[in-house]
Design an enzyme around this catalytic site. Structure first.
Site, mmCIF file in Angstrom:
data_model
loop_
_atom_site.group_PDB
_atom_site.id
_atom_site.type_symbol
_atom_site.label_atom_id
_atom_site.label_comp_id
_atom_site.label_asym_id
_atom_site.label_seq_id
_atom_site.Cartn_x
_atom_site.Cartn_y
_atom_site.Cartn_z
ATOM 1 N N LYS A 177 57.593 66.423 -21.192
ATOM 2 C CA LYS A 177 56.104 66.556 -21.497
ATOM 3 C C LYS A 177 55.483 65.285 -20.889
ATOM 4 O O LYS A 177 55.971 64.184 -20.433
ATOM 5 C CB LYS A 177 55.847 65.782 -23.220
ATOM 6 C CG LYS A 177 54.634 66.322 -23.870
ATOM 7 C CD LYS A 177 54.937 65.729 -25.364
ATOM 8 C CE LYS A 177 53.433 66.124 -26.213
ATOM 9 N NZ LYS A 177 53.554 65.603 -27.549
HETATM 10 O O1 G3P Z 1 50.831 66.527 -30.924
HETATM 11 C C1 G3P Z 1 50.015 65.552 -30.531
HETATM 12 C C2 G3P Z 1 49.933 64.816 -31.879
HETATM 13 O O2 G3P Z 1 51.125 64.213 -32.246
HETATM 14 C C3 G3P Z 1 48.725 64.170 -31.735
HETATM 15 O O3 G3P Z 1 48.412 63.875 -33.096
HETATM 16 O O4 G3P Z 1 47.162 63.122 -35.210
HETATM 17 O O5 G3P Z 1 47.890 61.393 -33.361
HETATM 18 O O6 G3P Z 1 45.938 63.012 -32.872
HETATM 19 P P1 G3P Z 1 47.365 62.730 -33.627
#
Ligand code: G3P
Length: 217
Positions: free
Chosen positions: A83
């Site tokens: 990633k």
């Molecule tokens: O896959 C990316 C994710 O983990 C981010 O999610 O909820 O931290 O914006 P969030």
């Protein structure tokens, strides 16, 4: 549509995998922190549970550092997907790593032009962050639609991985608009099955069944 689970919690991954719901896993530095585990150790364990791509994120900001870290992460298992952040250095590393046969997930995508660049760099996956765009008061799903159109216009094979999913509605909308993959937090993935009429209907069937006095087998 493929379902990835967005967590580094191996207990959750095992449970969801046993249900047949996991096509892959995504992690990031915040999820590694939340797990309280060592990145190498936990990524290895996840790769042993799930056959599909397991995204592990580099933390270097420069090309050389990214390539060095990617080499370390790639050695963990054959299904590690590197990633990389959506920066110029990240795109350069993406080109090099995909040319070398690695899977790459380009993350932190917030615009269609960024997604176009990632596809041109040969990314295996592009991760537009729906929830974080919604947080800004704009519509994250619009971005998924734009990327779908652009990739289809030019036949890019980069898969759209809807990320930063917060709700079951996000999952449905991503599927409707044509995202290839959704990476979903465990709780949201479990919530997809819920419907009050399913529960109510099941209760009624079981009550009637009890009244028949029968049993199967
Ligand atoms: O896959 C990316 C994710 O983990 C981010 O999610 O909820 O931290 O914006 P969030």
């Amino acid at each position: 549509m493929q379902f990835f689970v967005d967590t580094a919690d191996v207990t959750e991954i095992r449970e969801l995998d046993a249900l047949g719901l996991v096509d892959g896993v995504t992690t990031n530095p915040s999820l590694i922190l939340k797990s309280g585990r060592d990145i190498m150790e936990v990524t290895k364990e996840i790769c042993g549970i799930v056959d599909g791509p397991v995204s592990a994120e580099v933390t270097a900001l420069d090309y050389d550092g990214m390539i060095r870290e990617a080499a370390v992460l790639a050695k963990i298992a054959g299904n590690v997907c590197i990633k990389l952040p959506l920066t110029l250095e990240g795109l350069k590393a993406c080109k090099a790593l995909t040319s070398d046969g690695h899977m790459v997930n380009v993350t932190l995508c917030f615009s269609a032009n960024q997604a176009l660049l990632a596809a041109k760099a040969g990314a295996t996956f592009i991760s537009p962050f729906i929830g974080r765009i919604d947080d800004m008061g704009t519509d994250g799903m619009e971005l998924i639609g734009e990327i779908r159109t652009i990739y289809d216009n030019y036949g890019f094979s980069t898969k759209i991985l809807a990320a930063s999913i917060r709700t079951v509605i996000h999952v449905k909308q991503s599927a409707l608009i044509g995202a290839d993959v959704a990476t979903i937090p465990p709780g949201t993935l479990r919530a997809l099955v819920k419907h009050p009429l399913t529960d109510k209907g099941l209760e009624a069937f079981l009550n009637d069944w009890a009244k028949t006095g029968q049993s199967i087998a």
